[in-house]
Motif scaffolding. Structure first.
Motif, PDB file in Angstrom:
ATOM      1  N   ALA A 119      -6.587  49.598 -22.639  1.00 28.07           N
ATOM      2  CA  ALA A 119      -5.672  50.596 -22.070  1.00 28.07           C
ATOM      3  C   ALA A 119      -5.037  50.078 -20.788  1.00 28.07           C
ATOM      4  CB  ALA A 119      -6.419  51.903 -21.812  1.00 28.07           C
ATOM      5  N   ILE A 120      -5.828  49.437 -19.929  1.00 26.90           N
ATOM      6  CA  ILE A 120      -5.296  48.884 -18.681  1.00 26.90           C
ATOM      7  C   ILE A 120      -4.216  47.849 -18.975  1.00 26.90           C
ATOM      8  CG2 ILE A 120      -5.888  47.330 -16.760  1.00 26.90           C
ATOM      9  CD1 ILE A 120      -8.563  48.856 -16.569  1.00 26.90           C
ATOM     10  N   THR A 121      -4.487  46.970 -19.919  1.00 23.90           N
ATOM     11  CA  THR A 121      -3.537  45.913 -20.253  1.00 23.90           C
ATOM     12  C   THR A 121      -2.261  46.484 -20.852  1.00 23.90           C
ATOM     13  OG1 THR A 121      -5.404  44.434 -20.650  1.00 23.90           O
ATOM     14  CG2 THR A 121      -3.275  43.735 -21.486  1.00 23.90           C
ATOM     15  N   ILE A 122      -2.378  47.451 -21.738  1.00 24.13           N
ATOM     16  CA  ILE A 122      -1.201  48.056 -22.370  1.00 24.13           C
ATOM     17  C   ILE A 122      -0.373  48.818 -21.344  1.00 24.13           C
ATOM     18  CG2 ILE A 122      -0.468  49.839 -24.002  1.00 24.13           C
ATOM     19  CD1 ILE A 122      -2.781  48.861 -25.823  1.00 24.13           C
ATOM     20  N   VAL A 123      -1.023  49.609 -20.501  1.00 22.25           N
ATOM     21  CA  VAL A 123      -0.291  50.362 -19.468  1.00 22.25           C
ATOM     22  C   VAL A 123       0.407  49.404 -18.511  1.00 22.25           C
ATOM     23  CG1 VAL A 123      -0.591  51.890 -17.471  1.00 22.25           C
ATOM     24  CG2 VAL A 123      -1.679  52.445 -19.643  1.00 22.25           C
ATOM     25  N   GLN A 124      -0.273  48.322 -18.128  1.00 23.88           N
ATOM     26  CA  GLN A 124       0.348  47.336 -17.249  1.00 23.88           C
ATOM     27  C   GLN A 124       1.588  46.728 -17.907  1.00 23.88           C
ATOM     28  OE1 GLN A 124      -2.036  43.873 -16.415  1.00 23.88           O
ATOM     29  NE2 GLN A 124      -0.686  43.211 -14.785  1.00 23.88           N
ATOM     30  N   GLN A 125       1.499  46.378 -19.176  1.00 25.69           N
ATOM     31  CA  GLN A 125       2.631  45.790 -19.880  1.00 25.69           C
ATOM     32  C   GLN A 125       3.799  46.771 -19.966  1.00 25.69           C
ATOM     33  OE1 GLN A 125       1.811  42.487 -19.657  1.00 25.69           O
ATOM     34  NE2 GLN A 125       3.044  42.413 -21.493  1.00 25.69           N
ATOM     35  N   ILE A 126       3.489  48.027 -20.267  1.00 27.55           N
ATOM     36  CA  ILE A 126       4.546  49.041 -20.369  1.00 27.55           C
ATOM     37  C   ILE A 126       5.233  49.234 -19.021  1.00 27.55           C
ATOM     38  CG2 ILE A 126       4.960  51.512 -20.712  1.00 27.55           C
ATOM     39  CD1 ILE A 126       2.820  51.376 -22.955  1.00 27.55           C
ATOM     40  N   LEU A 127       4.450  49.337 -17.958  1.00 29.71           N
ATOM     41  CA  LEU A 127       5.040  49.528 -16.627  1.00 29.71           C
ATOM     42  C   LEU A 127       5.875  48.320 -16.208  1.00 29.71           C
ATOM     43  CD1 LEU A 127       2.108  51.294 -14.762  1.00 29.71           C
ATOM     44  CD2 LEU A 127       4.275  52.298 -15.524  1.00 29.71           C
ATOM     45  N   LEU A 128       5.405  47.122 -16.513  1.00 33.13           N
ATOM     46  CA  LEU A 128       6.193  45.927 -16.189  1.00 33.13           C
ATOM     47  C   LEU A 128       7.487  45.885 -16.995  1.00 33.13           C
ATOM     48  CD1 LEU A 128       3.411  43.209 -15.853  1.00 33.13           C
ATOM     49  CD2 LEU A 128       4.807  44.185 -14.032  1.00 33.13           C
ATOM     50  N   LEU A 129       7.425  46.286 -18.260  1.00 29.16           N
ATOM     51  CA  LEU A 129       8.642  46.330 -19.071  1.00 29.16           C
ATOM     52  C   LEU A 129       9.630  47.370 -18.545  1.00 29.16           C
ATOM     53  CD1 LEU A 129       7.190  45.965 -22.670  1.00 29.16           C
ATOM     54  CD2 LEU A 129       8.723  44.365 -21.500  1.00 29.16           C
ATOM     55  N   LEU A 130       9.116  48.526 -18.114  1.00 29.25           N
ATOM     56  CA  LEU A 130       9.987  49.565 -17.557  1.00 29.25           C
ATOM     57  C   LEU A 130      10.652  49.124 -16.259  1.00 29.25           C
ATOM     58  CD1 LEU A 130       7.897  52.798 -18.231  1.00 29.25           C
ATOM     59  CD2 LEU A 130      10.020  52.088 -19.366  1.00 29.25           C
ATOM     60  N   MET A 131       9.962  48.267 -15.507  1.00 30.95           N
ATOM     61  CA  MET A 131      10.522  47.758 -14.249  1.00 30.95           C
ATOM     62  C   MET A 131      11.367  46.500 -14.469  1.00 30.95           C
ATOM     63  SD  MET A 131       7.493  48.312 -11.491  1.00 30.95           S
ATOM     64  CE  MET A 131       6.100  47.791 -12.455  1.00 30.95           C
ATOM     65  N   ALA A 133      10.427  43.635 -15.281  1.00 33.19           N
ATOM     66  CA  ALA A 133       9.766  42.462 -14.710  1.00 33.19           C
ATOM     67  C   ALA A 133       9.388  41.500 -15.830  1.00 33.19           C
ATOM     68  CB  ALA A 133       8.511  42.887 -13.958  1.00 33.19           C
ATOM     69  N   GLN A 134       9.153  40.273 -15.456  1.00 35.33           N
ATOM     70  CA  GLN A 134       8.738  39.280 -16.436  1.00 35.33           C
ATOM     71  C   GLN A 134       7.307  39.581 -16.871  1.00 35.33           C
ATOM     72  OE1 GLN A 134       8.928  35.305 -14.972  1.00 35.33           O
ATOM     73  NE2 GLN A 134       8.441  34.402 -16.949  1.00 35.33           N
ATOM     74  N   THR A 135       7.095  39.609 -18.171  1.00 35.73           N
ATOM     75  CA  THR A 135       5.765  39.917 -18.699  1.00 35.73           C
ATOM     76  C   THR A 135       5.267  38.757 -19.557  1.00 35.73           C
ATOM     77  OG1 THR A 135       6.687  40.969 -20.659  1.00 35.73           O
ATOM     78  CG2 THR A 135       6.220  42.393 -18.784  1.00 35.73           C
ATOM     79  N   PRO A 136       3.944  38.604 -19.631  1.00 36.48           N
ATOM     80  CA  PRO A 136       3.404  37.596 -20.547  1.00 36.48           C
ATOM     81  C   PRO A 136       3.707  37.982 -21.993  1.00 36.48           C
ATOM     82  CG  PRO A 136       1.723  38.377 -19.023  1.00 36.48           C
ATOM     83  CD  PRO A 136       2.915  39.249 -18.853  1.00 36.48           C
TER      84      PRO A 136
END
Length: 180
Positions: A119-131, A133-136
């Motif tokens: 859940a932490i990893t998915i939420v982090q990815q979603i928030l980075l995509l919304l901002m 930002a570059q994501t792994p």
């Protein structure tokens, strides 16, 4: 006499947690493999943090968890505070349900640890995509999740058999005589 030793031991154990955390943060920024396409390493300190919170929550207070993960964000040039916030929230979910976690078998504890990290990893990815930002890459994140979940039993086993770090038994008291 015992009153002087218990708080000292508590702060010593907190210092161990902080020391291990900062050592692992420094270890994570050392470039061991510079080739493209290298496998992501499991998040060992997340595993250690959850194991600490389940077994000895007073040794890993929320401020220590925040400090180490924030230092990791700073030193790895990650978005400041995002992963830290998610880890603190995840560890506080565990801390808030500590009695249930202590009654769980290790398999359930492991399942919950994996679900929280996922859940932490998915939420982090979603928030980075919304901002924007570059994501792994998504595959790298899946590997990270799988490797971290696989590393948890190894970390807990090392803590239990190497350092005698076990769950409190029913009725056990902490340093201040409070029931765990």
């Amino acid at each position: 006499m015992m009153d002087d030793i218990a708080p000292f031991r508590l702060w010593l154990c907190r210092a161990y947690y902080l020391g291990i955390g900062l050592l692992l943060v420094l270890w994570s920024i050392v470039p061991f493999d510079l080739t493209a396409g290298s496998w992501p390493r499991p998040d060992i300190f997340y595993c250690i943090t959850i194991a600490y919170v389940v077994r000895k929550p007073e040794w890993a207070p929320v401020w220590a968890v925040f400090f180490v993960f924030f230092m990791r964000d700073v030193l790895t040039l990650a978005p400041l505070g995002l992963f830290t916030l998610l880890i603190v929230l995840g560890s506080e979910v565990v801390r808030g349900n500590i009695q249930a976690f202590r009654e769980y078998s290790f398999g359930l504890e492991w399942l919950w640890m994996g679900a929280i990290f996922t859940a932490i990893t998915i939420v982090q990815q979603i928030l980075l995509l919304l901002m924007l930002a570059q994501t792994p890459r998504f595959v790298e994140q899946i590997y990270l999740i799988v490797f971290t979940i696989m590393a948890y039993p190894v970390i807990v086993g090392a803590m239990k058999y190497g350092f005698g770090f076990t769950r409190p038994r029913p009725g056990e008291l902490d340093a201040w005589g409070k029931r765990l």
